[in-house]
Design an enzyme around this catalytic site. Sequence first.
Site, PDB file in Angstrom:
ATOM      1  N   CYS A  96       0.918  -0.849  -0.090  1.00 29.13           N
ATOM      2  CA  CYS A  96      -0.314   0.017  -0.233  1.00 29.13           C
ATOM      3  C   CYS A  96       0.632   1.250   0.189  1.00 29.13           C
ATOM      4  O   CYS A  96       2.052   1.426   0.015  1.00 29.13           O
ATOM      5  CB  CYS A  96      -0.521  -0.123   1.318  1.00 29.13           C
ATOM      6  SG  CYS A  96      -0.019   0.430   2.323  1.00 29.13           S
ATOM      7  N   ASP A  99       2.817   1.397   3.565  1.00 28.82           N
ATOM      8  CA  ASP A  99       4.213   1.237   3.442  1.00 28.82           C
ATOM      9  C   ASP A  99       5.295   1.767   2.914  1.00 28.82           C
ATOM     10  O   ASP A  99       6.339   1.766   3.288  1.00 28.82           O
ATOM     11  CB  ASP A  99       4.336  -0.298   2.110  1.00 28.82           C
ATOM     12  CG  ASP A  99       2.778  -1.486   3.412  1.00 28.82           C
ATOM     13  OD1 ASP A  99       3.045  -0.809   5.109  1.00 28.82           O
ATOM     14  OD2 ASP A  99       2.858  -1.971   2.723  1.00 28.82           O
ATOM     15  N   CYS A 159      -4.498  -2.740   4.264  1.00 29.95           N
ATOM     16  CA  CYS A 159      -3.580  -1.655   3.121  1.00 29.95           C
ATOM     17  C   CYS A 159      -4.215  -1.619   1.959  1.00 29.95           C
ATOM     18  O   CYS A 159      -4.282  -1.323   0.859  1.00 29.95           O
ATOM     19  CB  CYS A 159      -2.869  -3.617   2.855  1.00 29.95           C
ATOM     20  SG  CYS A 159      -1.780  -3.385   3.850  1.00 29.95           S
TER      21      CYS A 159
END
EC number: 4.99.1.2
Length: 212
Positions: A96, A99, A159
């Site tokens: 995602c 991240d 995510c």
Amino acid sequence: MKLAPYILELLTSVNRTNGTADLLVPLLRELAKGRPVSRTTLAGILDWPAERVAAVLEQATSTEYDKDGNIIGYGLTLRETSYVFEIDDRRLYAWCALDTLIFPALIGRTARVSSHCAATGAPVSLTVSPSEIQAVEPAGMAVSLVLPQEAADVRQSFCCHVHFFASVPTAEDWASKHQGLEGLAIVSVHEAFGLGQEFNRHLLQTMSSRTP
């Protein structure tokens, strides 16, 4: 907006499974080398018995494996996604948008990130170092956030809803059509990076407090 609840919930989700926080950083650093990570390698780095590694991974249901049972993805992945994460001339991927903003500090590398606006498909890109973001294109890039749910599959519950957008107005228009997502918020990419930095600080403090 107040980002503290998001940081708290992210930390809670990471620590929900005993040992996940301790496993995360070594696993990310191994995945960043661009090759699958065996459980034996991970056990050796952590100085854990194989049974403990297996128990933690069993509860982290989002973990990706190759046909030989080696780990190829947990946040950072060798499988193609919408979030390209290039470090040291190696093309990796992330689950995602957040991240990509969190991991450079945890692995100690600068990443060139590229993706697409989740609403329009327009290309977006930026450079993320352990301490700052640069070369943000377009400059007004935004990120969607949701509150993590109490679920073993963090990829599905969190995510899948955390995206890049070309601008805050574009993201807010998208959010108006996704009001069923709990805690949905739109922030600038700089705010999202700040959240990631705070998350990393708390995560590393938690790990060091458990180190004998």
